[in-house]
Design an enzyme around this catalytic site. Structure first.
Site, PDB file in Angstrom:
ATOM      1  CB  SER A 198     -54.716  41.152 -22.105  1.00  0.00           C
ATOM      2  OG  SER A 198     -55.094  40.065 -22.904  1.00  0.00           O
ATOM      3  CG  ASP A 304     -62.310  39.097 -20.132  1.00  0.00           C
ATOM      4  OD1 ASP A 304     -62.352  38.652 -21.295  1.00  0.00           O
ATOM      5  OD2 ASP A 304     -61.287  39.625 -19.640  1.00  0.00           O
ATOM      6  CG  HIS A 334     -60.036  41.374 -22.623  1.00  0.00           C
ATOM      7  ND1 HIS A 334     -59.589  40.565 -21.607  1.00  0.00           N
ATOM      8  CD2 HIS A 334     -58.937  41.638 -23.387  1.00  0.00           C
ATOM      9  CE1 HIS A 334     -58.295  40.330 -21.746  1.00  0.00           C
ATOM     10  NE2 HIS A 334     -57.873  40.996 -22.813  1.00  0.00           N
TER      11      HIS A 334
END
Length: 610
Positions: A198, A304, A334
């Protein structure tokens, strides 16, 4: 000469030939190799733990002093005692004292002397015994660092780049956040690999785009390549919050107190109307991807909805053609690969770092470039991504026997063929595909006949829509759908769930164990699944930076992107295209909700297929 000594001599010679050994790293690195990978011959419990604050060359907090970022280091003590040097695995993050890292939200912890005790994730437990240092950097404005968090701006990128410069003798490091004595990195080869999920992986992308010497590889996991494409899509705003709110939520007390100017710049540069501004351009790494010198190992979940898949697709495509690269695409959301393919991930990552940071010739770069999850825990390898042999194929929508429900095929619709829908501002994409044979007032749907053979879509597609709005404002959403029965990872837990058991990956040491909860796939049986999505503001049909006023009753043609995907439509399934207005699960509604009429003869979807 022993075999190990010969390996070390050859390795040092190879680095010298390549011109990549920094001036402070003439002694050979310390490692032992068996079966193509480094062995755990050093003690994690006896590892050296230290912190250094590195000057970034910026003063984003406007306190009149160069910003310093904190780097917490753990490295094996045995090589240091022998004057040998070690490479570095780095994770630069804003989350070490807020959200934490990993499935168990681990935070850094410190002892009474200020030394780091808990290093989140398994990297230190696993790689320090194998001859690596692990360096965890607090991004500027967070935790123990000064400066300001700016989401892909100079604060974020220089936080990690400056530490790489320090590791290679090009930047100043100190023993304290203010004052302190100078500290040098005389224990490292300077070879650095950045990794992170991320925001952390996003920083890795940004640093790689600077072309900094010493960065040998990056492993961006579910990472952003353009902050515009995290918050916007072709002129329309996502409903996931604002860039200023995100940075504000992660900053330390120091950052909150000193970063009002940076926060204001972020707010001013991210107007709610979705325009592409100079601020967004300054937070976009794709244009500088040509500067990347490192190898790249991309990991992303195809479901995601946080970091949309267009981020990895455009980054991958912009890398220099000669970049050594590898890609894993899962069915998860994610999620870190440690939590959806653990054993294979640790083994592959181990060989990847050995290859690019220690020049162990283990052949990892010669393996299939792509590994893609086709069903829960069902992985297929491919020679390349996008798949070899794909070509852009155009599909056209046409009316059927039911209003708003038509066909998708190779023939263009007759001139003047139109279908309409009304944007109600509250419908979500999943509801649009639930009953594909039924008409809906909020979308139009087109699907192919049953496929006679498998059809693979691999890469980034686009949709061209000619639309006539009834109001001066109109948003568009498009969905590529696989209609047919399938078992997939479900949206529950973004495709994974925790189990009651644990597995251990590396060496435990006091205050920092190497054991983590096991996981398994969550599964769902479906008759249709959205495999790619796109969203746009029709007012940006001519420019993303300058919207145009729409005239009700006038047609406008706009081409916008679908998310990057690699998906196989099985024989017997149908390829579907859905066009609607506001996808309430993702984008904001326009000021005045329109009825939209679509000219089918001037609309199409272009897909990279084989």
């Amino acid at each position: 000469m022993s075999r190990r000594s010969l390996l070390l001599v050859v390795f040092t010679a190879l680095l010298a030939i390549a011109g990549t050994v920094p001036a402070n790293a003439q002694k050979p690195p310390a490692f032992q190799v068996k079966d193509g990978v480094t062995q755990p011959v050093f003690s994690a419990a006896a590892a050296i733990r230290e912190s250094v604050w590195v000057e970034t060359g910026t003063d984003l907090d406007r306190d009149g002093k160069p910003d310093r970022v904190a780097a917490d280091i753990v490295r094996p003590s045995e090589p240091a005692a022998r004057g040998q040097r070690v490479p570095v695995i780095m994770d630069a993050s804003p989350y070490y004292q807020t959200l934490g890292r990993g499935n168990e939200s681990e935070l850094k912890t410190y002892d009474s002397a200020g030394k780091a005790v808990k290093y989140p994730l398994f990297y230190d437990n696993y790689f320090v015994p194998r001859g690596y240092a692990v360096v965890l950097v607090d991004v500027a404005g967070t935790s123990r660092s000064r400066g300001c968090l700016d989401a892909g701006g100079p604060g974020d990128v220089r936080s990690a780049k400056s530490v790489i410069d320090w590791l290679n003798g090009r930047a100043a490091g100190y023993s304290a956040v203010t004052g302190g004595s100078k500290v040098t990195a005389d224990w490292t080869t300077g070879a650095t690999g950045m990794i992170g999920k991320s925001w952390d992986g996003t920083v890795a992308n940004g640093v790689a785009a600077t072309g900094v010497d010493g960065l040998r590889t990056i492993v961006p996991i579910a990472a952003i390549s353009s902050w515009y494409d995290y918050y916007r899509s072709d002129g329309v705003s996502f409903t996931s919050g604002t860039i200023a709110d995100l940075t504000d939520s992660q900053e330390s007390q120091w950052g909150h107190a000193h970063c009002a100017a940076v926060q204001q710049e972020l707010k001013a540069g991210s107007p709610a109307n979705g325009d592409f501004t100079p601020m967004w351009a300054g937070h976009d790494f794709v244009p500088d991807a040509s500067e990347v010198k490192a190898s790249v190992f991309v990991v992303h979940g195809q479901a995601d909805h946080n970091v949309k898949t267009i981020n990895y697709g455009q980054w991958w495509n912009a890398l220099p053609p000669t970049t050594p690269r590898k890609i894993w695409l899962s069915q998860t959301g994610h999620v870190d690969p440690f939590d959806f393919r653990r054993q294979a991930w640790v083994d592959t990552l181990h060989r990847w770092f050995d290859r690019w940071l220690l020049d162990v010739r283990n052949g990892v770069e010669d393996e299939p470039q792509a590994s893609i999850e086709r069903g829960p825990d069902q992985w297929a390898d491919g020679k390349a991504f996008p798949a070899d042999g794909v070509r852009d194929t155009k599909f056209f929508p046409a009316s059927g026997s039911t209003a708003g429900v038509g066909v998708l095929g190779s023939a263009q619709a007759p001139a003047g063929t139109r279908e309409s829908f009304t944007d109600d501002g509250r419908s979500a994409a999943e509801s649009w595909i639930a009953k594909p044979g039924d008409p809906s007032s909020s979308r139009v749907l087109f699907s192919s006949t049953a496929l006679p053979a498998d059809k693979q879509v691999s890469g980034t597609g686009s949709v061209t829509v000619t639309a006539t709005p009834s109001t001066p404002t109109a948003h568009l959403s498009a969905m590529l759908v696989d209609f047919g029965p399938a078992t997939i990872r479900s949206a529950q837990g973004e495709g994974v769930r925790n189990l009651s058991t644990e597995s251990c990956w590396g060496e435990n040491r006091p205050g920092d164990d190497a054991c983590y909860q096991d996981t398994e796939a969550t599964k769902a049986n479906v008759t249709g699944q959205i495999v790619a999505r796109g969203w746009a503001d029709l007012a940006n049909y001519a420019s993303l930076s300058t919207p145009r006023q729409l005239t009700p009753g006038q047609p406008y043609t706009m081409t916008f992107r679908l998310s990057t995907v690699d998906h196989v439509f099985p024989a017997g399934h149908r390829i579907g295209l859905v066009i609607g207005g506001t996808d309430a699960s993702t984008i904001a509604a326009p000021a005045k909700l329109p009825k939209v009429t679509v000219d089918l003869d001037r609309s199409s979807v272009t897909l990279p297929t084989r």
